[in-house]
Motif scaffolding. Structure first.
Motif, PDB file in Angstrom:
ATOM      1  N   UNK A   1     -32.040  -1.396  -5.692  1.00  0.00           N
ATOM      2  CA  UNK A   1     -32.538  -2.178  -4.564  1.00  0.00           C
ATOM      3  C   UNK A   1     -32.939  -3.613  -4.896  1.00  0.00           C
ATOM      4  N   UNK A   2     -32.719  -4.049  -6.132  1.00  0.00           N
ATOM      5  CA  UNK A   2     -33.035  -5.419  -6.555  1.00  0.00           C
ATOM      6  C   UNK A   2     -31.850  -5.961  -7.355  1.00  0.00           C
ATOM      7  N   UNK A   3     -31.873  -7.257  -7.665  1.00  0.00           N
ATOM      8  CA  UNK A   3     -30.775  -7.837  -8.462  1.00  0.00           C
ATOM      9  C   UNK A   3     -30.675  -7.165  -9.829  1.00  0.00           C
ATOM     10  N   UNK A   4     -31.812  -7.038 -10.499  1.00  0.00           N
ATOM     11  CA  UNK A   4     -31.814  -6.362 -11.801  1.00  0.00           C
ATOM     12  C   UNK A   4     -31.430  -4.891 -11.617  1.00  0.00           C
ATOM     13  N   UNK A   5     -31.923  -4.297 -10.529  1.00  0.00           N
ATOM     14  CA  UNK A   5     -31.639  -2.894 -10.246  1.00  0.00           C
ATOM     15  C   UNK A   5     -30.158  -2.602 -10.097  1.00  0.00           C
ATOM     16  N   UNK A   6     -29.394  -3.543  -9.502  1.00  0.00           N
ATOM     17  CA  UNK A   6     -27.952  -3.354  -9.349  1.00  0.00           C
ATOM     18  C   UNK A   6     -27.309  -3.230 -10.732  1.00  0.00           C
TER      19      UNK A   6
ATOM     20  N   UNK B   1     -39.590   0.243 -11.628  1.00  0.00           N
ATOM     21  CA  UNK B   1     -40.702  -0.703 -11.810  1.00  0.00           C
ATOM     22  C   UNK B   1     -40.388  -2.015 -11.085  1.00  0.00           C
ATOM     23  N   UNK B   2     -39.187  -2.494 -11.242  1.00  0.00           N
ATOM     24  CA  UNK B   2     -38.764  -3.741 -10.595  1.00  0.00           C
ATOM     25  C   UNK B   2     -38.752  -3.580  -9.073  1.00  0.00           C
ATOM     26  N   UNK B   3     -38.259  -2.455  -8.589  1.00  0.00           N
ATOM     27  CA  UNK B   3     -38.165  -2.172  -7.160  1.00  0.00           C
ATOM     28  C   UNK B   3     -39.555  -2.150  -6.512  1.00  0.00           C
ATOM     29  N   UNK B   4     -40.492  -1.479  -7.151  1.00  0.00           N
ATOM     30  CA  UNK B   4     -41.852  -1.404  -6.604  1.00  0.00           C
ATOM     31  C   UNK B   4     -42.453  -2.808  -6.517  1.00  0.00           C
ATOM     32  N   UNK B   5     -42.300  -3.579  -7.578  1.00  0.00           N
ATOM     33  CA  UNK B   5     -42.866  -4.932  -7.622  1.00  0.00           C
ATOM     34  C   UNK B   5     -42.201  -5.856  -6.606  1.00  0.00           C
ATOM     35  N   UNK B   6     -40.866  -5.894  -6.622  1.00  0.00           N
ATOM     36  CA  UNK B   6     -40.121  -6.853  -5.806  1.00  0.00           C
ATOM     37  C   UNK B   6     -40.018  -6.472  -4.338  1.00  0.00           C
ATOM     38  N   UNK B   7     -39.858  -5.192  -4.051  1.00  0.00           N
ATOM     39  CA  UNK B   7     -39.589  -4.781  -2.675  1.00  0.00           C
ATOM     40  C   UNK B   7     -40.826  -4.193  -1.999  1.00  0.00           C
ATOM     41  N   UNK B   8     -41.469  -3.228  -2.632  1.00  0.00           N
ATOM     42  CA  UNK B   8     -42.561  -2.512  -1.966  1.00  0.00           C
ATOM     43  C   UNK B   8     -43.839  -3.347  -1.931  1.00  0.00           C
TER      44      UNK B   8
END
Length: 189
Positions: free
Chosen positions: A35-40, A66-73
């Motif tokens: 769900x994030x750039x790094x996540x892809x 970890x990235x998804x929670x920070x960036x999206x949620x």
């Protein structure tokens, strides 16, 4: 509100997410993993089998989370966030690892941020067998009915252990019936 839709493959998550997108046009729709750039990039690495070790693969998914929670949620705390999968799936699919250890690692990755609402679309073994027979199966689906039912049970156990406000829905119901159950749950009925 941080809402997650969970379920094993063929349970109907995509269908219900499409219906929710029409109703909640102001909500942020996302997915895990990816769900994030790094996540892809992390998702591609994990799903392409770049990590040769099961532990390395698990840490790729934790990094994505970890990235998804920070960036999206967290960055959208003032909005409704609806996610296709979450830490619940991450914990369930990492079934080679002890449940308690996976919960601990996921709480670390999410900085203890949990979904406010978890919806699990449940299938019986018979319904799952039928649905899988109607399509070409991917690598996870080819692991078999017993494997997928164990994952589903682990999802339920995870949601209950984490104390997440939840709705377990019989995914063999009509699409419209499931839609109404989800709507009532999100509206606190």
């Amino acid at each position: 509100m941080y809402v997650v839709i969970e379920g094993i493959d063929t349970a109907g998550k995509s269908t219900q997410l499409d219906l929710l997108q029409k109703k909640y046009s102001d909500a942020i729709f996302t997915k895990e993993p990816g769900g994030t750039q790094i996540g892809v990039k992390l998702r591609a690495m994990a799903l392409n089998g770049e990590a040769k070790s099961g532990i390395a693969e698990m840490f790729l998914f934790l990094a994505d989370r970890a990235e998804h929670i920070e960036e999206v949620v967290i960055s959208n705390e003032d909005k409704m966030v609806i996610s296709d999968r979450s830490m619940v799936s991450g914990i369930a699919y990492a079934s080679i690892f002890e449940l308690e250890k996976m919960i601990e690692l996921n709480l670390l990755a999410t900085n203890n941020v949990l979904p406010t609402h978890a919806i699990l679309l449940e299938l019986s073994a018979e319904e799952l067998t039928y649905r899988l027979s109607q399509k070409e199966n991917d690598a996870i689906e080819l692991r078999g009915i017993e494997y997928l039912m164990n994952i589903q049970n682990r999802m339920k156990e995870t949601i209950i252990k984490l104390g997440i406000n939840h709705l377990f829905v019989d995914a063999s119901l009509k699409i419209e019936e499931i839609e109404i159950e989800i709507e009532d749950f999100l509206n606190g009925k």
